[in-house]
Design an enzyme around this catalytic site. Structure first.
Site, PDB file in Angstrom:
ATOM      1  CE  LYS A 218      -6.504   5.284   8.566  1.00 38.68           C
ATOM      2  NZ  LYS A 218      -6.125   3.822   8.704  1.00 38.68           N
TER       3      LYS A 218
ATOM      4  CG  ASP B 284      -2.095  -0.913   1.000  1.00 35.40           C
ATOM      5  OD1 ASP B 284      -2.875  -0.942   0.428  1.00 35.40           O
ATOM      6  OD2 ASP B 284      -2.053  -2.186   2.201  1.00 35.40           O
TER       7      ASP B 284
ATOM      8  CG  ASP C 281      -3.884   3.602  -3.133  1.00 33.55           C
ATOM      9  OD1 ASP C 281      -4.487   3.164  -3.220  1.00 33.55           O
ATOM     10  OD2 ASP C 281      -3.514   4.323  -2.021  1.00 33.55           O
TER      11      ASP C 281
END
Length: 1215
Positions: free
Chosen positions: A990, A921, A1150
């Site tokens: 986050k 990742d 991604d």
């Protein structure tokens, strides 16, 4: 109990049922507004294996009243006045205890006894009787007309005179037309053609002052006419198309609707028949309308002359006029889409006039000269393109299976719902359904024939009706499609617009498959695909290495002319018509207990309305008795469209914007909202070589072979067929949803308590809807997984307007949640090698999320420490210590545990053939691109572009910076800062940090933080607003300090988009790989269609480039969309270079996947391609593009000092 309390409780009892009745169709979730297209694009599934609902004796006053009212309205439409003042009969199921099973609604409803004024029903009955008399008189007149026609054997609809000769504006052309019609010897063809090719009156232009809504309506009418003309050619109704063209041309205002494409379409139709006289009529109309013939016009004329063997003088005159108008003859063979037969006819005519003419040589395949792709297409250097693990004969058998699937259009799959016992009741219900479906098939067939006759008469009046579209498919096939749609209709009903849109799309898809079958394209496909498999099969070789697209082109496959998808107005109108046929033709007996002896029929579907916000939405709901019959029968099947199921053979390579993926079904290279055409136009107009990088990437991703992880699937099915497990993402059945509280309220209940009751009912209804949606999604995924359990399959890919790639099958792919990903593994295995087992151990720790800030060595050591738990999870997943259930990704963790257990128990782990994908990742990938663009050293270090011994966590860094600001404010006496002590955590910030790079605003960020704070039980809820408002400001302030260069770039992008949209344009740019991009955000225009039938339909058009841009969306969307285009470019570069290295590679944006043994190679390629991408002057090229377009000022060079080469040594860049 007071009257108000009683009404509140009564509403509560019916609300949940009423709400369930308004669930959307096809795909689960909230129903889409009829004014939007957002809920209309997803495919619908058919499931007759839905969970059986608990039977209730109380049918609910609201639901019953709804059915009765719908019945009254439908009786009005059909003139069947069977409603009496005090009694309404509904279809009955067998009573309990009668041996027939089922539940029984009330047979009589004494409406007058409920206190409702009976005078209202008297008025209804009188009105129905009056409408019935009017309709009966109309039917009598119609029957008399039909009798007269039947008595006249010479009369037929086809024999009715259709207009052939137009009425012209030009006197000179009128004289020419008279010469054509008289056919005198003194006026030979070449003289008539010479006159036609002279100057003509100018085209009447559309009033530029028309408003946007009127322009959209005008454009929709043009689209409908053009689609009608093209469809007439496909169905053999050329004379009808000519008649409509003449009718519109002869009317002043109607002529404004006609375009050159419309005239060319009719000319091509006559050319195919060799009808030169009729083609000349159209040529005359072209000049009379003020148009100049183009290449297509002359191609039609030459084709017709080639078929008719016309004299040389006429052909020469035509070619001379082409030359005078600056049109090149050779371009007819290169720029005009013609089939093989049409090209031959044109060439025959040309050679007659020019015997020395030679066809232009087929151009060599263009070469992509992009600096980024130079190594990919280099002929020198080592190349080891991977091959599949299957032999040629096996792949050929798989191709034939896939071809049969696509020719059948649908796939019937066994449902994974727990099967019911084969009782007498179930067998009787299934037999009843079988009888009813035979009756519906006959009724639909007759209704379809009647509708086609009516629409044909309408088309003869000069109106572009739906008649030719109904002729595209055979009547029997159309009936079967409608029956499939009926079976797919959920028990809760479906929006009328959703069903109409789906039926229109299904008709086009089936027509495209048939067209290719009848035109001989299927046979050609078989020949070419057999040769293509030599490149992929494990037991064959090709002379030199090729990419799949290159090899397909080298085979000399000629791309046949493509039929453009029907415009959205046409699809919607056709679907609306088919939906109305379905409603009107399907009836059911009033007594399902004795269907054979029941002479009274009631409608199967009811049309009702519901409000969503301020929109009134039309719904089609099946009769409750029919729903109960389906539940009792419990047919164990789920039906999918062929394009919604993974392919059984490798997809076709992408070779152009409209060729690739499925064998026969049309697939867009760039997915977009229905009705959007500017993406397709951009792709078709850009140089073919510019798309090679995207085409080859999509082909490579689609060529990855998959298989189902059977052990994981068995465990999931065990939970699914029991009571589910929401903690493990296995949704529970609807029977597990807590029923709303329905106890009667005391008479003293106040308004506040009643309001709370309503909120509780709303929450219960919302929970029930969500449970239904999740359950249906899991049902589709697991049913497909079980269907493909022992198969190898492929997932064809396409991309969105930013270049991000997606699998085409929507329900079962690797872009799903944790459960969906755990069910998939590579079909082609790879030995672990010396380091593969280590990467499996690191991967299982990564999935748990326990050691995110630790180096790889620590993660590997932790895996060794918990090896007993890993093996216990693999051996006893449901009865052991269940260590895997505590993971962030439990099902993927379990799959990895099983793979590790099998590897460590072999005699040689390095030789173990592993099929499990291992993920790498990106570390907040959006910020990585921003930091690289701005050469931001501080930001680069925070997102792991800078090498370090331990991984950096940008979320923790931002949380720490926010905590510093909070302490400073707390010391100054800020109350909210003091309350937040101990609550500023990584989890709280986050989501906002992750999405700020993708354009989240402070408003959206505040909602995200509020949600996180609300989840904390010890946080004082009265401070939610103030605390979230305070924290979002501090998060943005921290990001500004930590990523100053990134924020400056984001601001420049936003300001550029603001200026561009204020100039009235949409933002456009080109990715570093050459993919043209335009943002599809425009102002919405409401379009309303159809004033007859059950209801009109309306939808929003907001993706047409002719509309004004939506300034807010254009501005806010540009920064995130630009970054998305960069991360897709990085992924494509990594995919192509991994393919050249012989690796198996797939991605979830991604997150890059490969075999465990190949992780180091993939990581190296990933870093190298990121550096190569950002070594290009990306911002400078973007600025130059905007300046060239005259839209923006240039941007200065990046000011940072970060050295990109350091990324190559960063272990945790992707990890």
């Amino acid at each position: 109990m007071s009257l108000s309390c009683a009404m509140a409780v009564l509403w509560g009892r019916g609300a949940a049922r009423f709400g369930r009745g308004l669930w959307p169709c096809g795909r689960p979730g909230l129903p889409a507004e009829e004014g939007t297209l957002g809920g209309l694009c997803g495919p619908r599934r058919s499931s007759s294996a839905s969970p059986r609902e608990d039977r209730r004796k109380d049918w609910g006053h609201v639901e019953l009243l709804e059915v009765l009212q719908a019945r009254v309205r439908q009786l009005q439409a059909e003139s069947v006045s069977e409603v009496t003042v005090n009694r309404v009969d509904v279809a009955r199921l067998p009573e309990h205890g009668s041996g027939d099973g089922g539940c029984q609604p009330p047979t009589k409803v004494q409406l007058g006894a409920q206190g409702t004024p009976s005078g209202l029903f008297v008025q209804w009955a009188k009105r129905l009787d009056k409408d019935k008399q009017i309709q009966q008189k109309r039917r009598q007149r119609l029957e008399k007309q039909l009798q007269k026609r039947a008595q006249n054997p010479g009369f037929s609809t086809d024999a009715k005179r259709l207009h052939v000769e137009p009425r012209l504006l030009s006197k000179q052309l009128t004289t020419c037309l008279q010469g054509c019609t008289q056919e005198v010897a003194e006026s030979p063809w070449e003289e008539q053609l010479a006159q036609v090719l002279q100057e003509a009156p100018r085209k009447l232009s559309l009033d530029k002052k028309l408003g946007q809504r009127l322009k959209t309506r005008f454009a929709n009418r043009q689209q409908k006419i053009l689609a009608f003309l093209k469809c007439c050619l496909l169905t053999g109704h050329q004379s009808l198309a000519h008649h409509l063209l003449v009718t519109h041309h002869s009317r002043g205002r109607s002529q404004e609707l006609l375009t050159l494409d419309m005239y060319n379409t009719v000319m091509l139709g006559w050319a195919q028949q060799g009808a030169f006289r009729e083609l000349l009529y159209v040529f005359i109309m072209v000049k009379d309308a003020g148009f100049s013939p183009d290449l297509v016009s002359y191609a039609a004329a030459l084709q017709c002359m080639g078929r008719q063997d016309q004299d040389v003088a006429t052909i020469k005159r035509c070619l001379e006029q082409m030359s005078q108008e600056g049109l090149k003859l050779q371009e007819i063979f290169t720029a005009v889409p013609l089939c093989k037969e049409e090209r031959a006819a044109v060439l025959r005519a040309v050679l007659k006039a020019k015997p020395t003419f030679k066809l232009p040589e087929r151009p060599l395949s263009p070469v992509n000269n992009s600096k980024l792709l130079r190594d990919v297409y280099a002929k020198d250097g080592p190349v080891s393109y991977p091959k599949l693990h299957l032999p040629l004969d096996t792949l050929w058998d798989l191709f034939k299976q896939q071809l049969r699937v696509e020719l059948a259009s649908t796939v019937c799959v066994k449902s994974v719902e727990k099967p019911v016992a084969q009782s007498k009741e179930v067998r009787r219900a299934r037999e009843t359904l079988k009888v009813l479906r035979l009756q519906w098939e006959k009724a639909l067939y007759e209704a379809l024939q009647e509708t086609k006759e009516r629409l044909e008469r309408e088309a003869h009046t000069g109106l572009p009706s739906m008649f030719p579209f109904l002729c595209l498919l055979g009547e029997q096939e159309m009936v079967q499609m409608l029956l499939q749609a009926l079976q797919a209709l959920p028990a809760q009903g479906e929006s009328f617009m959703g069903l109409a849109r789906d039926l229109g799309a299904r008709t086009f898809s089936r027509h495209e498959v048939q067209r290719q079958q009848f035109s001989g394209q299927v046979e050609a496909l078989k020949r070419h695909y057999r040769q293509y498999l030599h490149l992929l099969a494990a037991d064959t070789e090709v002379p030199e290495p090729y990419l799949p697209r290159q090899y397909w082109e080298a085979l000399g496959v000629s791309e046949p002319p493509q039929e453009q998808p029907w415009p959205l107005p046409v699809q919607v109108e056709l679907g609306r018509l088919l939906a109305e046929i379905l409603v009107q033709a399907t009836k059911m007996p009033s007594n399902l207990a004795k269907p054979r002896n029941s002479s009274r029929l009631v409608p199967l579907l009811y049309h009702v309305y519901s409000f969503r916000n301020v929109y009134q939405i039309g719904f089609l709901k099946p009769h409750p008795a029919y729903v109960q019959l389906l539940a009792t029968a419990a047919e164990p099947t789920v039906t999918f469209e062929a394009v919604d199921v993974p392919m059984l053979c490798p997809p076709l390579p992408w070779t152009s914007p409209h060729t690739g993926a499925f064998l026969l079904n049309p697939t867009k290279l760039m997915r977009a909202v229905d009705g959007t055409m500017h993406h397709q136009r951009l792709l078709e107009n850009c140089p073919p070589a510019a798309l090679h990088g995207a085409l080859d990437t999509l082909t490579q991703l689609g060529n990855c072979a998959w298989r189902v992880n059977g052990r994981v699937l068995d465990l999931v099915l065990e939970l699914f067929q029991d009571k589910g497990c929401p903690k493990l993402s296995v949704p529970a059945p609807p029977s597990e949803v807590a029923a709303p509280h329905e106890a009667p309220l005391p008479s003293s209940t106040g308004l506040v308590d009643k309001a709370e009751l309503r909120r509780e009912l709303a929450r219960s209804l919302k929970e029930s809807r969500e449970m239904h949606s999740l359950r249906a999604d899991a049902l589709y995924r697991l049913s497909l997984a079980d269907h493909l359990r022992n198969c190898v399959f492929w997932l064809p890919h396409n991309m969105d307007f930013r270049g991000r790639t997606y699998p085409c099958p929507p329900h079962f792919n690797h872009l799903g949640n944790d459960l969906a990903r755990a069910l998939l593994e590579f079909a082609q295995g790879c030995p672990l090698g010396p380091h593969g087992l280590d990467w499996l151990k690191i991967h299982v720790v990564n999935l748990t999320g326990l050691k995110k800030r630790e180096p790889l060595q620590v993660r590997h050591a932790f895996a060794e420490e918990v090896m007993d738990d890993i093996l216990d999870s693999a051996d006893n997943p449901m009865t052991g210590r269940k260590w895997w259930m505590g993971s962030e990704e439990p099902w993927q963790t379990l799959a990895c545990c099983m793979e590790i257990a099998k590897a460590v128990r072999t005699s040689d782990p390095a030789a173990y053939i592993s099929h499990l994908p291992v993920h790498q990742d990106g570390s907040c990938n959006g910020l990585q691109h921003y930091a690289a663009l701005g050469r931001d050293s501080v930001g680069a270090a925070s997102v792991n572009l800078e090498p370090s011994d331990v991984p950096q966590d940008v979320y923790s860094d931002v949380a720490a910076q926010v905590e510093v600001f909070r302490r400073q404010d707390a010391r100054r006496g800020s109350r909210v800062a003091q309350v937040l002590e101990g609550f500023v955590t990584r989890k709280v910030v986050k989501q906002t940090v992750m999405t700020v790079v993708y354009g989240v605003t402070r408003f959206g960020g505040r909602l995200q933080i509020e949600k996180r704070l609300r989840e904390m039980s010890d946080f004082p809820q009265e401070f939610l607003w103030d605390a979230s408002h305070y924290l979002v400001r501090q998060v943005f302030k921290s990001l500004q300090e930590m990523f100053s260069g990134s924020r400056a770039i984001q601001h420049w992008l936003t300001e550029s988009a603001r200026l561009i949209s204020h100039m009235g344009s949409a933002v456009e740019w080109v990715t570093p790989l050459g993919i043209p991009i335009i943002q599809p955000y425009h102002q919405e225009v409401k379009v309303k269609q159809g004033g007859r039938g059950l209801q009109s339909v309306s939808y929003s058009v907001n993706a047409d480039s002719s509309l004004k841009p939506n300034k807010l969306k254009q501005r806010n969307g540009f920064p995130p969309n630009f970054i998305h285009s960069l991360d897709s470019t990085h992924m494509m570069l990594t995919a192509l270079h991994c393919y050249r290295e012989g690796l198996t590679f797939v991605s979830v944006h991604d997150c890059f996947w490969t075999h465990a043994a190949h992780v180091p190679i993939m990581n190296q390629v990933c870093r190298e391609q990121f550096v190569r991408l950002h070594s290009q002057p990306i911002l400078q090229e973007l600025s130059s593009f905007l300046v060239t377009s005259g839209r923006q000022q240039a941007e200065g060079d990046a000011a940072g000092a970060f050295d990109l080469e350091r990324v190559k040594h960063s272990t945790f860049f992707f990890s």
